[in-house]
Write a protein that holds these residues in place. Structure first.
Motif, PDB file in Angstrom:
ATOM      1  N   VAL A 134     -10.239   8.461  -8.617  1.00 57.32           N
ATOM      2  CA  VAL A 134      -8.922   8.073  -9.139  1.00 57.32           C
ATOM      3  C   VAL A 134      -8.929   6.610  -9.542  1.00 57.32           C
ATOM      4  O   VAL A 134      -8.374   6.218 -10.570  1.00 57.32           O
ATOM      5  N   GLY A 135      -9.527   5.772  -8.713  1.00 54.82           N
ATOM      6  CA  GLY A 135      -9.786   4.385  -9.106  1.00 54.82           C
ATOM      7  C   GLY A 135      -8.649   3.398  -8.967  1.00 54.82           C
ATOM      8  O   GLY A 135      -8.793   2.238  -9.347  1.00 54.82           O
ATOM      9  N   TYR A 136      -7.517   3.795  -8.407  1.00 54.73           N
ATOM     10  CA  TYR A 136      -6.412   2.857  -8.215  1.00 54.73           C
ATOM     11  C   TYR A 136      -6.677   1.956  -7.005  1.00 54.73           C
ATOM     12  O   TYR A 136      -7.593   2.209  -6.217  1.00 54.73           O
ATOM     13  N   PRO A 137      -5.875   0.883  -6.842  1.00 52.79           N
ATOM     14  CA  PRO A 137      -6.055   0.003  -5.681  1.00 52.79           C
ATOM     15  C   PRO A 137      -6.037   0.794  -4.375  1.00 52.79           C
ATOM     16  O   PRO A 137      -5.190   1.676  -4.185  1.00 52.79           O
ATOM     17  N   SER A 138      -6.972   0.480  -3.497  1.00 50.08           N
ATOM     18  CA  SER A 138      -7.093   1.253  -2.260  1.00 50.08           C
ATOM     19  C   SER A 138      -7.315   0.336  -1.068  1.00 50.08           C
ATOM     20  O   SER A 138      -7.676  -0.842  -1.219  1.00 50.08           O
ATOM     21  N   ALA A 139      -7.100   0.868   0.115  1.00 52.27           N
ATOM     22  CA  ALA A 139      -7.312   0.137   1.362  1.00 52.27           C
ATOM     23  C   ALA A 139      -7.809   1.115   2.413  1.00 52.27           C
ATOM     24  O   ALA A 139      -7.763   2.334   2.221  1.00 52.27           O
ATOM     25  N   LYS A 140      -8.284   0.576   3.528  1.00 48.35           N
ATOM     26  CA  LYS A 140      -8.767   1.395   4.635  1.00 48.35           C
ATOM     27  C   LYS A 140      -8.006   1.058   5.904  1.00 48.35           C
ATOM     28  O   LYS A 140      -7.673  -0.104   6.148  1.00 48.35           O
ATOM     29  N   VAL A 141      -7.745   2.085   6.686  1.00 45.62           N
ATOM     30  CA  VAL A 141      -7.144   1.912   8.003  1.00 45.62           C
ATOM     31  C   VAL A 141      -8.099   2.535   9.011  1.00 45.62           C
ATOM     32  O   VAL A 141      -8.448   3.715   8.896  1.00 45.62           O
ATOM     33  N   PHE A 142      -8.539   1.746   9.994  1.00 49.68           N
ATOM     34  CA  PHE A 142      -9.508   2.241  10.967  1.00 49.68           C
ATOM     35  C   PHE A 142      -8.793   2.737  12.221  1.00 49.68           C
ATOM     36  O   PHE A 142      -7.792   2.159  12.663  1.00 49.68           O
ATOM     37  N   GLY A 193       1.036  -2.448  -2.125  1.00 51.12           N
ATOM     38  CA  GLY A 193       0.563  -2.185  -3.479  1.00 51.12           C
ATOM     39  C   GLY A 193      -0.651  -1.291  -3.603  1.00 51.12           C
ATOM     40  O   GLY A 193      -1.206  -1.141  -4.703  1.00 51.12           O
ATOM     41  N   ASN A 194      -1.076  -0.645  -2.520  1.00 53.22           N
ATOM     42  CA  ASN A 194      -2.231   0.247  -2.565  1.00 53.22           C
ATOM     43  C   ASN A 194      -1.797   1.685  -2.852  1.00 53.22           C
ATOM     44  O   ASN A 194      -0.883   2.199  -2.201  1.00 53.22           O
ATOM     45  N   ASP A 195      -2.454   2.302  -3.802  1.00 51.77           N
ATOM     46  CA  ASP A 195      -2.134   3.686  -4.157  1.00 51.77           C
ATOM     47  C   ASP A 195      -2.872   4.697  -3.293  1.00 51.77           C
ATOM     48  O   ASP A 195      -2.427   5.834  -3.150  1.00 51.77           O
ATOM     49  N   VAL A 196      -4.010   4.301  -2.769  1.00 53.24           N
ATOM     50  CA  VAL A 196      -4.803   5.178  -1.907  1.00 53.24           C
ATOM     51  C   VAL A 196      -5.134   4.410  -0.634  1.00 53.24           C
ATOM     52  O   VAL A 196      -5.634   3.287  -0.695  1.00 53.24           O
ATOM     53  N   VAL A 197      -4.833   5.023   0.514  1.00 50.17           N
ATOM     54  CA  VAL A 197      -5.159   4.398   1.798  1.00 50.17           C
ATOM     55  C   VAL A 197      -5.967   5.415   2.600  1.00 50.17           C
ATOM     56  O   VAL A 197      -5.468   6.490   2.941  1.00 50.17           O
ATOM     57  N   TYR A 198      -7.223   5.071   2.887  1.00 56.52           N
ATOM     58  CA  TYR A 198      -8.124   5.970   3.601  1.00 56.52           C
ATOM     59  C   TYR A 198      -8.036   5.754   5.108  1.00 56.52           C
ATOM     60  O   TYR A 198      -8.081   4.615   5.579  1.00 56.52           O
ATOM     61  N   GLY A 199      -7.929   6.847   5.845  1.00 52.81           N
ATOM     62  CA  GLY A 199      -8.069   6.780   7.290  1.00 52.81           C
ATOM     63  C   GLY A 199      -9.544   6.894   7.634  1.00 52.81           C
ATOM     64  O   GLY A 199     -10.174   7.908   7.330  1.00 52.81           O
ATOM     65  N   VAL A 200     -10.112   5.864   8.248  1.00 57.07           N
ATOM     66  CA  VAL A 200     -11.550   5.813   8.505  1.00 57.07           C
ATOM     67  C   VAL A 200     -11.798   5.689  10.011  1.00 57.07           C
ATOM     68  O   VAL A 200     -11.181   4.858  10.683  1.00 57.07           O
ATOM     69  N   ARG A 201     -12.687   6.509  10.514  1.00 55.62           N
ATOM     70  CA  ARG A 201     -13.032   6.436  11.933  1.00 55.62           C
ATOM     71  C   ARG A 201     -13.750   5.132  12.240  1.00 55.62           C
ATOM     72  O   ARG A 201     -14.712   4.761  11.571  1.00 55.62           O
ATOM     73  N   GLY A 202     -13.257   4.414  13.258  1.00 55.01           N
ATOM     74  CA  GLY A 202     -13.885   3.150  13.629  1.00 55.01           C
ATOM     75  C   GLY A 202     -15.266   3.341  14.225  1.00 55.01           C
ATOM     76  O   GLY A 202     -16.135   2.491  14.101  1.00 55.01           O
TER      77      GLY A 202
END
Length: 316
Positions: A193-201, A122-131
């Motif tokens: 954008v403000g939609y539901p988001s998540a992060k992937v490290f 259900g996330n519209d934005v998923v950020y790839g984040v450096r661990g």
């Protein structure tokens, strides 16, 4: 799974690394299709940002070899951010989700699977984040930390240690493309954008081949672009600096006046010349910052296209 995924890959003079990264991307895409996480119609879209080498010829050859490859070619170099927007614009009509990733594949391809899972959750934005930034030099780590710290203090909402490796849903892409400014800084625009988001490290890898397209000079320019595109704090700083200098000047004049009354004065030009150089330098810096904002206004009001597509493989 019927999710139509497009992986957008901006390219500029990537003939050395493209044969390697294209193969890795295709292997990953086919694995996701086999696992039924995405549709068999999913594609890898290369955006040739006016390359001067054989990048476009390689893209055309790849598209002839496998239907999962496609691409668009700019008429000239328009810049990395515009290449990303062009890919989003071209892929949005037929894609449910779009992932953007650089051609050097320093960002971990396998993290895209976690992005897809987060999208299905259900996330519209998923950020790839450096661990971590262990692969960077101490100088680069410190400057990066300083940049994010400054941006936060200026009130600019950014995801630390996130570049342009992300997944956007269809509605997130449509909303982002409604932002029509010419001065693009997607790392600051996407959170708006403000939609539901998540992060992937993930752990960032070394570049497989070729040279980095972001040397120090370009990184500093990019950082300044981000600050001036999202905040008027530098202009406020100039105002406050001017007030401070005015106060110092008044105090200094009172001090000199007092020395003249007592007759205890020292003749010389050092203090005068020093003041002239100091104020002159501050004025030049101030004018350049104000000029930067005026230049951005000039660019915006011209309303020139962000990019011009010379060739589109999907049109064939």
């Amino acid at each position: 799974m019927d999710t139509m995924l497009t992986i957008v890959v901006p390219c500029y003079n990537e003939e050395e690394v493209l044969p390697i990264s294209s193969k890795e991307l295709l292997i990953f895409l086919l694995k996701m299709i086999e696992a039924e996480k995405i549709s068999n119609e999913s594609q890898i879209m290369f955006v040739d940002d006016g390359s001067k080498d054989n990048t476009w010829e390689i893209i055309e050859q790849l598209s002839n070899e496998d239907k999962h490859y496609t691409g668009i070619k700019f008429s000239r170099n328009f810049g990395h951010q515009n290449a990303l927007v062009a890919g989003l614009t071209s892929a949005e009509p037929y894609s449910d989700a779009i992932v953007t990733i650089d051609a050097d594949l320093q960002d971990d391809i396998n993290s895209i699977e976690q992005m897809i899972d987060a999208y299905h959750d259900g996330n519209d934005v998923v950020y790839g984040v450096r661990g971590n930034r262990d692969s960077d030099t101490a100088f680069k780590r410190k400057t990066a930390e300083g940049f994010y710290s400054v941006m936060k203090k200026l009130g600019i909402n950014m995801v630390p240690n996130h570049a342009d490796f992300r997944l956007l849903s269809k509605r997130a892409t449509q909303t982002l493309l409604e932002f029509k400014e010419e001065n693009l800084f997607l790392r600051g625009m996407v959170p708006l954008v403000g939609y539901p988001s998540a992060k992937v490290f993930y752990a960032r890898k070394e570049r497989a081949a070729g040279e980095s397209k972001y040397p120090l000079k370009k990184m500093l320019s990019f950082a300044f672009e981000g600050i001036t595109s999202f905040s008027i704090a530098p202009i406020k700083f100039i105002r406050n600096l001017g007030i401070f200098i005015l106060i110092i000047g008044i105090i200094y004049m009172a001090y000199i006046f007092g020395r003249n009354i007592s007759g205890n004065t020292i003749s010389g030009w050092s203090s005068i010349v020093g003041s002239i150089w100091l104020l002159g330098g501050i004025q030049m810096i101030s004018l350049s910052i104000v000029g930067e904002y005026i230049g951005k206004i000039y660019t915006e009001v011209k309303r020139r296209p962000r990019f011009i597509i010379e060739k589109n493989i999907r049109d064939k």
